[in-house]
Write a protein that holds these residues in place. Structure first.
Motif, PDB file in Angstrom:
ATOM      1  N   LYS A 185      12.130  -8.171  -3.823  1.00 37.85           N
ATOM      2  CA  LYS A 185      11.337  -9.024  -2.927  1.00 37.85           C
ATOM      3  C   LYS A 185      10.435  -8.192  -2.042  1.00 37.85           C
ATOM      4  N   ASP A 186       9.287  -8.772  -1.688  1.00 35.86           N
ATOM      5  CA  ASP A 186       8.417  -8.141  -0.701  1.00 35.86           C
ATOM      6  C   ASP A 186       8.951  -8.471   0.694  1.00 35.86           C
ATOM      7  N   SER A 213       8.575  -8.332  -9.802  1.00 31.84           N
ATOM      8  CA  SER A 213       9.399  -7.697 -10.822  1.00 31.84           C
ATOM      9  C   SER A 213       8.731  -6.493 -11.424  1.00 31.84           C
ATOM     10  N   VAL A 214       9.544  -5.626 -11.982  1.00 30.93           N
ATOM     11  CA  VAL A 214       9.082  -4.603 -12.911  1.00 30.93           C
ATOM     12  C   VAL A 214       9.694  -4.996 -14.249  1.00 30.93           C
ATOM     13  N   VAL A 252      12.877   1.568 -11.471  1.00 31.91           N
ATOM     14  CA  VAL A 252      13.886   1.035 -10.548  1.00 31.91           C
ATOM     15  C   VAL A 252      14.451   2.157  -9.679  1.00 31.91           C
ATOM     16  N   LYS A 253      14.772   3.275 -10.293  1.00 26.74           N
ATOM     17  CA  LYS A 253      15.309   4.422  -9.540  1.00 26.74           C
ATOM     18  C   LYS A 253      14.316   4.888  -8.483  1.00 26.74           C
ATOM     19  N   ASP A 254      13.049   5.014  -8.861  1.00 25.01           N
ATOM     20  CA  ASP A 254      12.027   5.476  -7.920  1.00 25.01           C
ATOM     21  C   ASP A 254      11.814   4.483  -6.777  1.00 25.01           C
ATOM     22  N   LEU A 255      11.794   3.197  -7.091  1.00 19.48           N
ATOM     23  CA  LEU A 255      11.617   2.185  -6.047  1.00 19.48           C
ATOM     24  C   LEU A 255      12.824   2.136  -5.112  1.00 19.48           C
ATOM     25  N   LYS A 256      14.019   2.271  -5.659  1.00 24.40           N
ATOM     26  CA  LYS A 256      15.222   2.315  -4.810  1.00 24.40           C
ATOM     27  C   LYS A 256      15.155   3.506  -3.851  1.00 24.40           C
ATOM     28  N   ALA A 257      14.644   4.643  -4.327  1.00 24.30           N
ATOM     29  CA  ALA A 257      14.512   5.830  -3.477  1.00 24.30           C
ATOM     30  C   ALA A 257      13.534   5.584  -2.330  1.00 24.30           C
ATOM     31  N   LEU A 258      12.615   4.635  -2.523  1.00 31.77           N
ATOM     32  CA  LEU A 258      11.657   4.274  -1.473  1.00 31.77           C
ATOM     33  C   LEU A 258      12.181   3.163  -0.563  1.00 31.77           C
ATOM     34  N   GLY A 259      13.425   2.737  -0.794  1.00 38.27           N
ATOM     35  CA  GLY A 259      14.043   1.722   0.054  1.00 38.27           C
ATOM     36  C   GLY A 259      13.958   0.305  -0.464  1.00 38.27           C
ATOM     37  N   VAL A 260      13.467   0.109  -1.676  1.00 36.39           N
ATOM     38  CA  VAL A 260      13.375  -1.238  -2.250  1.00 36.39           C
ATOM     39  C   VAL A 260      14.761  -1.670  -2.718  1.00 36.39           C
ATOM     40  N   THR A 261      15.140  -2.888  -2.366  1.00 35.63           N
ATOM     41  CA  THR A 261      16.418  -3.459  -2.782  1.00 35.63           C
ATOM     42  C   THR A 261      16.174  -4.424  -3.934  1.00 35.63           C
ATOM     43  N   PHE A 262      16.931  -4.272  -4.998  1.00 37.02           N
ATOM     44  CA  PHE A 262      16.780  -5.128  -6.170  1.00 37.02           C
ATOM     45  C   PHE A 262      17.795  -6.258  -6.150  1.00 37.02           C
ATOM     46  N   GLU A 263      17.418  -7.355  -6.763  1.00 34.36           N
ATOM     47  CA  GLU A 263      18.270  -8.526  -6.858  1.00 34.36           C
ATOM     48  C   GLU A 263      19.295  -8.336  -7.973  1.00 34.36           C
ATOM     49  N   GLY A 269       0.799  -1.223   0.000  1.00 31.55           N
ATOM     50  CA  GLY A 269       0.000   0.000   0.000  1.00 31.55           C
ATOM     51  C   GLY A 269       0.828   1.266   0.000  1.00 31.55           C
ATOM     52  N   ASN A 270       1.838   1.335   0.870  1.00 31.58           N
ATOM     53  CA  ASN A 270       2.617   2.565   1.017  1.00 31.58           C
ATOM     54  C   ASN A 270       3.798   2.661   0.062  1.00 31.58           C
ATOM     55  N   VAL A 271       4.566   1.595  -0.072  1.00 33.76           N
ATOM     56  CA  VAL A 271       5.757   1.636  -0.927  1.00 33.76           C
ATOM     57  C   VAL A 271       5.377   1.501  -2.400  1.00 33.76           C
TER      58      VAL A 271
END
Length: 125
Positions: A113-114, A121-122, A77-88, A24-26
């Protein structure tokens, strides 16, 4: 038999409240909680709802359970990383990710990963 049935998917998580915060938030997905059933419904635009359920002995999926098509994978990917998401990162024969954690091709894909360890994935193209 199921030609006219609108199917939906579901998968388990180990903590429904952490999943609710992440999705919901991320990821900014519209969702609703069905408390009496212990379910979280993800309302994916243009698709069937996806059901998440808490499972005490949850084991994360070892495959991608949910894919999000995007117009621009680099921006996503850039936007999700800024929200703290770590990519594989992957470096296998036939599957390599670049310095931005993106596997370039048709489609280009980046995996993350959640909180329960399920693979998402994106993808673009």
């Amino acid at each position: 038999m199921f030609r006219e049935t609108k199917a939906f998917s579901g998968f388990s998580v180990d903590d429904l409240q952490k999943a609710k915060a992440f999705y919901g938030n991320v990821l900014s997905i519209d969702l609703s909680e069905v408390e009496e059933m212990g379910l979280l419904q993800l309302h994916i635009a243009g698709s069937s709802d996806v059901i998440l359920y808490e499972k005490p002995n949850h084991t994360p999926a070892t495959f991608t359970v949910l894919n999000f098509p995007v117009d621009d994978i680099d921006t996503a990917v850039k936007d999700l990383k800024a929200l703290g998401v770590t990519f594989e990162s992957y470096d296998f024969p036939g599957l390599k990710t670049d310095e931005n954690n993106i596997s370039r091709g048709k489609p280009s894909v980046a995996w993350f990963k959640d909180p329960a360890g399920n693979i998402l994935s994106v993808l673009q193209g």
